[in-house]
Write a protein that holds these residues in place. Structure first.
Motif, PDB file in Angstrom:
ATOM      1  N   SER A  36       0.824  -1.195   0.000  1.00 41.20           N
ATOM      2  CA  SER A  36       0.000   0.000   0.000  1.00 41.20           C
ATOM      3  C   SER A  36       0.870   1.261   0.000  1.00 41.20           C
ATOM      4  CB  SER A  36      -0.946  -0.015   1.201  1.00 41.20           C
ATOM      5  OG  SER A  36      -0.212  -0.085   2.392  1.00 41.20           O
ATOM      6  N   ALA A  37       0.272   2.347  -0.467  1.00 37.33           N
ATOM      7  CA  ALA A  37       0.988   3.614  -0.582  1.00 37.33           C
ATOM      8  C   ALA A  37       0.084   4.727  -0.056  1.00 37.33           C
ATOM      9  CB  ALA A  37       1.354   3.866  -2.038  1.00 37.33           C
ATOM     10  N   GLN A  38       0.647   5.911   0.110  1.00 40.52           N
ATOM     11  CA  GLN A  38      -0.142   7.062   0.551  1.00 40.52           C
ATOM     12  C   GLN A  38      -0.513   7.920  -0.649  1.00 40.52           C
ATOM     13  OE1 GLN A  38      -0.999   5.910   3.693  1.00 40.52           O
ATOM     14  NE2 GLN A  38      -1.336   8.108   3.928  1.00 40.52           N
ATOM     15  N   SER A 118      -9.472   1.001 -23.833  1.00 33.43           N
ATOM     16  CA  SER A 118      -9.793   2.057 -24.781  1.00 33.43           C
ATOM     17  C   SER A 118      -8.514   2.718 -25.252  1.00 33.43           C
ATOM     18  CB  SER A 118     -10.702   3.081 -24.085  1.00 33.43           C
ATOM     19  OG  SER A 118     -10.750   4.275 -24.814  1.00 33.43           O
ATOM     20  N   ASP A 119      -8.524   3.223 -26.502  1.00 32.56           N
ATOM     21  CA  ASP A 119      -7.325   3.949 -26.974  1.00 32.56           C
ATOM     22  C   ASP A 119      -7.404   5.394 -26.513  1.00 32.56           C
ATOM     23  OD1 ASP A 119      -8.076   1.785 -28.551  1.00 32.56           O
ATOM     24  OD2 ASP A 119      -8.589   3.102 -30.238  1.00 32.56           O
ATOM     25  N   LYS A 120      -8.607   5.805 -26.107  1.00 32.67           N
ATOM     26  CA  LYS A 120      -8.752   7.185 -25.649  1.00 32.67           C
ATOM     27  C   LYS A 120      -8.169   7.337 -24.242  1.00 32.67           C
ATOM     28  CE  LYS A 120     -13.110   7.851 -27.981  1.00 32.67           C
ATOM     29  NZ  LYS A 120     -14.487   7.595 -27.586  1.00 32.67           N
ATOM     30  N   ALA A 121      -7.840   8.561 -23.890  1.00 34.05           N
ATOM     31  CA  ALA A 121      -7.357   8.817 -22.540  1.00 34.05           C
ATOM     32  C   ALA A 121      -8.506   8.643 -21.562  1.00 34.05           C
ATOM     33  CB  ALA A 121      -6.788  10.222 -22.454  1.00 34.05           C
ATOM     34  N   LEU A 122      -8.289   7.844 -20.516  1.00 31.41           N
ATOM     35  CA  LEU A 122      -9.303   7.654 -19.482  1.00 31.41           C
ATOM     36  C   LEU A 122      -8.830   8.350 -18.214  1.00 31.41           C
ATOM     37  CD1 LEU A 122     -10.078   3.840 -19.919  1.00 31.41           C
ATOM     38  CD2 LEU A 122     -11.381   5.776 -20.810  1.00 31.41           C
ATOM     39  N   PRO A 123      -9.766   8.712 -17.346  1.00 30.77           N
ATOM     40  CA  PRO A 123      -9.347   9.291 -16.062  1.00 30.77           C
ATOM     41  C   PRO A 123      -8.512   8.274 -15.276  1.00 30.77           C
ATOM     42  CG  PRO A 123     -11.756   9.315 -16.306  1.00 30.77           C
ATOM     43  CD  PRO A 123     -11.220   8.508 -17.424  1.00 30.77           C
ATOM     44  N   GLN A 124      -7.624   8.780 -14.453  1.00 31.43           N
ATOM     45  CA  GLN A 124      -6.935   7.912 -13.511  1.00 31.43           C
ATOM     46  C   GLN A 124      -7.983   7.363 -12.551  1.00 31.43           C
ATOM     47  OE1 GLN A 124      -3.935  10.033 -11.312  1.00 31.43           O
ATOM     48  NE2 GLN A 124      -3.288   8.233 -10.152  1.00 31.43           N
ATOM     49  N   VAL A 125      -7.940   6.067 -12.252  1.00 31.38           N
ATOM     50  CA  VAL A 125      -8.910   5.476 -11.340  1.00 31.38           C
ATOM     51  C   VAL A 125      -8.181   4.995 -10.092  1.00 31.38           C
ATOM     52  CG1 VAL A 125     -10.652   3.682 -11.014  1.00 31.38           C
ATOM     53  CG2 VAL A 125     -10.413   4.787 -13.249  1.00 31.38           C
ATOM     54  N   ILE A 126      -8.636   5.465  -8.937  1.00 33.09           N
ATOM     55  CA  ILE A 126      -7.975   5.140  -7.677  1.00 33.09           C
ATOM     56  C   ILE A 126      -9.017   4.593  -6.707  1.00 33.09           C
ATOM     57  CG2 ILE A 126      -6.612   6.058  -5.744  1.00 33.09           C
ATOM     58  CD1 ILE A 126      -6.050   8.515  -7.705  1.00 33.09           C
ATOM     59  N   PHE A 127      -8.748   3.431  -6.133  1.00 34.84           N
ATOM     60  CA  PHE A 127      -9.602   2.885  -5.076  1.00 34.84           C
ATOM     61  C   PHE A 127      -8.834   2.988  -3.768  1.00 34.84           C
ATOM     62  CE2 PHE A 127     -13.412   0.816  -6.831  1.00 34.84           C
ATOM     63  CZ  PHE A 127     -13.164   0.937  -8.191  1.00 34.84           C
ATOM     64  N   ALA A 128      -9.377   3.745  -2.803  1.00 40.90           N
ATOM     65  CA  ALA A 128      -8.641   3.994  -1.563  1.00 40.90           C
ATOM     66  C   ALA A 128      -9.501   3.758  -0.329  1.00 40.90           C
ATOM     67  CB  ALA A 128      -8.107   5.426  -1.562  1.00 40.90           C
ATOM     68  N   SER A 129      -8.817   3.512   0.774  1.00 41.23           N
ATOM     69  CA  SER A 129      -9.476   3.343   2.065  1.00 41.23           C
ATOM     70  C   SER A 129      -9.790   4.720   2.649  1.00 41.23           C
ATOM     71  CB  SER A 129      -8.535   2.568   2.994  1.00 41.23           C
ATOM     72  OG  SER A 129      -9.081   2.471   4.285  1.00 41.23           O
ATOM     73  N   ASP A 130     -11.013   4.911   3.113  1.00 37.25           N
ATOM     74  CA  ASP A 130     -11.439   6.230   3.589  1.00 37.25           C
ATOM     75  C   ASP A 130     -10.598   6.732   4.768  1.00 37.25           C
ATOM     76  OD1 ASP A 130     -13.770   8.340   3.628  1.00 37.25           O
ATOM     77  OD2 ASP A 130     -13.457   7.739   5.699  1.00 37.25           O
ATOM     78  N   GLY A 131     -10.305   5.831   5.687  1.00 32.59           N
ATOM     79  CA  GLY A 131      -9.404   6.157   6.789  1.00 32.59           C
ATOM     80  C   GLY A 131      -9.855   7.304   7.676  1.00 32.59           C
ATOM     81  N   GLY A 132     -11.160   7.527   7.797  1.00 30.42           N
ATOM     82  CA  GLY A 132     -11.653   8.548   8.721  1.00 30.42           C
ATOM     83  C   GLY A 132     -11.939   9.900   8.085  1.00 30.42           C
TER      84      GLY A 132
ATOM     85  N   ALA B 126      -6.345  -8.402  17.903  1.00 33.91           N
ATOM     86  CA  ALA B 126      -5.198  -7.533  17.645  1.00 33.91           C
ATOM     87  C   ALA B 126      -5.733  -6.149  17.308  1.00 33.91           C
ATOM     88  CB  ALA B 126      -4.370  -8.082  16.483  1.00 33.91           C
ATOM     89  N   ASP B 127      -5.330  -5.166  18.093  1.00 31.17           N
ATOM     90  CA  ASP B 127      -5.791  -3.806  17.833  1.00 31.17           C
ATOM     91  C   ASP B 127      -4.904  -3.167  16.766  1.00 31.17           C
ATOM     92  OD1 ASP B 127      -6.724  -1.260  17.773  1.00 31.17           O
ATOM     93  OD2 ASP B 127      -6.700  -0.953  19.935  1.00 31.17           O
ATOM     94  N   LEU B 128      -5.445  -3.091  15.555  1.00 31.33           N
ATOM     95  CA  LEU B 128      -4.678  -2.528  14.441  1.00 31.33           C
ATOM     96  C   LEU B 128      -5.218  -1.146  14.069  1.00 31.33           C
ATOM     97  CD1 LEU B 128      -4.306  -5.724  12.198  1.00 31.33           C
ATOM     98  CD2 LEU B 128      -2.758  -4.868  13.962  1.00 31.33           C
ATOM     99  N   SER B 129      -5.758  -0.445  15.058  1.00 28.31           N
ATOM    100  CA  SER B 129      -6.320   0.889  14.807  1.00 28.31           C
ATOM    101  C   SER B 129      -5.263   1.839  14.259  1.00 28.31           C
ATOM    102  CB  SER B 129      -6.888   1.479  16.096  1.00 28.31           C
ATOM    103  OG  SER B 129      -7.875   0.630  16.620  1.00 28.31           O
ATOM    104  N   ALA B 130      -4.020   1.659  14.721  1.00 28.26           N
ATOM    105  CA  ALA B 130      -2.949   2.572  14.320  1.00 28.26           C
ATOM    106  C   ALA B 130      -2.750   2.582  12.802  1.00 28.26           C
ATOM    107  CB  ALA B 130      -1.648   2.189  15.013  1.00 28.26           C
ATOM    108  N   VAL B 131      -3.061   1.466  12.149  1.00 24.33           N
ATOM    109  CA  VAL B 131      -2.915   1.438  10.695  1.00 24.33           C
ATOM    110  C   VAL B 131      -4.280   1.472  10.002  1.00 24.33           C
ATOM    111  CG1 VAL B 131      -0.644   0.372  10.615  1.00 24.33           C
ATOM    112  CG2 VAL B 131      -2.651  -1.085  10.782  1.00 24.33           C
TER     113      VAL B 131
END
Lengths: 186, 173
Positions: A36-38, A118-132, B126-131
């Protein structure tokens, strides 16, 4: 504080995600767990602001693999990526309550099912965790003891960081946060 | 550890059906009545920190799926996989891992907010809240006979070692 149309999108927003490459859909494997990345939204907006597709579209759902999100809400976006490009959307960011691994696996399965190469340019698609993020902006609701994202869509113009549209669902189903509602505002 | 495996909370799961074979096809969650499931039966319960996470997806559950015939041969009536993920995620994960059998010999079920595993002890959550993962289950495996815990082993570091491997469970039976 809630998000408001016409106001600035907040600074320093970050999400955890696992990148998915749309270049070759055949290579996407939902059971392959990558690192995973930020995602720094500020950087994404800066990048989009220099393009002719400066709109960032954020679509939020309560849960990956749940019925409405999986069968109705997100597929309509993925099937119509060229329409999003026409509406000057440079990036589609899908947020779900779940962790980055679950959101990533879900994104991969959905992309394989609904995105056409598609050969056309598509938007970048990102699926991410909401994280609050949604909870911090009054866009989450208690579901069985846990705070889950509400279903909503918002569009940010990267050129001046204003929120052009915010559509939050107040009842079951997909109305204000669906593709048609978003496209009608762009 | 001995004693009875908790049955006061019934985990929810979505039984596999051919009608909803696709990973993206959602059905309705139902409760797995643990008391009935355990009664007069031999059941393996195994817990994972998270569906679709690397160790669980690439090692732990595939190891069990490879050994289903061995578990049956040893008289195991059912295998219950628990995680704190919701039933929709668990069902999708089970199908993605390749278990698509209406027998539902192995079920992928939700331990809601880890309330079942917590009763086994603090070392089983396991409390993984930090991640950003919240409260999760420690990786563990249990052999339950007629409701009684005959074997219970948990991993220290969320890892996957012989403690929760299929082979170890099979040796304990």
């Amino acid at each position: 504080m809630s998000l408001t149309e016409g106001q600035q999108f907040p600074d320093n927003v970050e999400f955890t995600y696992i990148p998915i490459q749309l270049d070759d859909l055949a290579l996407i494997n939902p059971l392959k767990c990558d690192t995973s990345a930020q995602l720094k939204v500020d950087e994404l907006l800066t990048k989009l602001s220099t393009t002719d597709t400066p709109n960032l579209l954020i679509v939020s759902v309560p849960g990956a693999f749940t019925p409405t999100c999986t069968e109705v809400h997100i597929p309509q976006y993925l099937e119509n990526l060229p329409k999003l490009t026409e509406a000057k959307v440079g990036a589609l960011l899908v947020l779900a309550f779940n962790d980055a691994f679950v959101v990533n696996a879900w994104g991969k399965v959905l992309i394989k099912e609904y995105v056409k190469q598609s050969d056309k340019a598509l938007p970048q698609v990102i699926f991410a965790s909401d994280g609050g993020f949604s909870g911090a902006h009054d866009l989450a609701a208690d579901r069985g003891g846990v705070l889950r994202n509400k279903r909503y869509a918002t569009v940010v113009n990267a050129k001046d960081r204003t929120i052009k549209y915010l559509g939050v669902e107040v009842e079951r189903g997909v109305h204000n946060s669906g593709l048609d509602a978003v496209l009608s505002k762009l | 550890m001995s004693g009875k495996f908790p049955t006061n909370i019934n985990p929810k799961y979505i039984p596999y059906t051919k009608l909803h074979d696709g990973v993206l096809s959602c059905d309705v969650p139902v409760e797995l009545n643990l008391a009935n499931t355990f009664k007069g039966k031999k059941v393996v319960v195994t817990a994972v920190p998270g569906a679709f996470t690397p160790t669980c997806t690439e090692q732990h559950i595939p190891d069990y799926l490879k050994n289903l015939a061995e578990f049956k041969k040893k008289g195991i009536d059912k295998i219950v996989v628990l995680s704190a993920n919701d039933p929709f995620v668990m069902a999708a994960w089970g199908k993605a891992l390749g278990y698509r059998d209406e027998e539902n010999y192995i079920v992928f079920a939700t331990d809601p907010n880890a309330t079942i595993s917590k009763q086994l002890g603090d070392n089983y959550v396991a409390d993984l809240s930090a991640v950003g993962f919240g409260l999760r289950l420690q990786r563990y495996a249990a052999l339950v006979e007629d409701g009684e815990i005959k074997y219970l082993g948990n991993e220290d570091e969320l890892g996957f070692t012989e403690i929760s491997s299929a082979k170890n469970l099979l040796d304990q039976i």
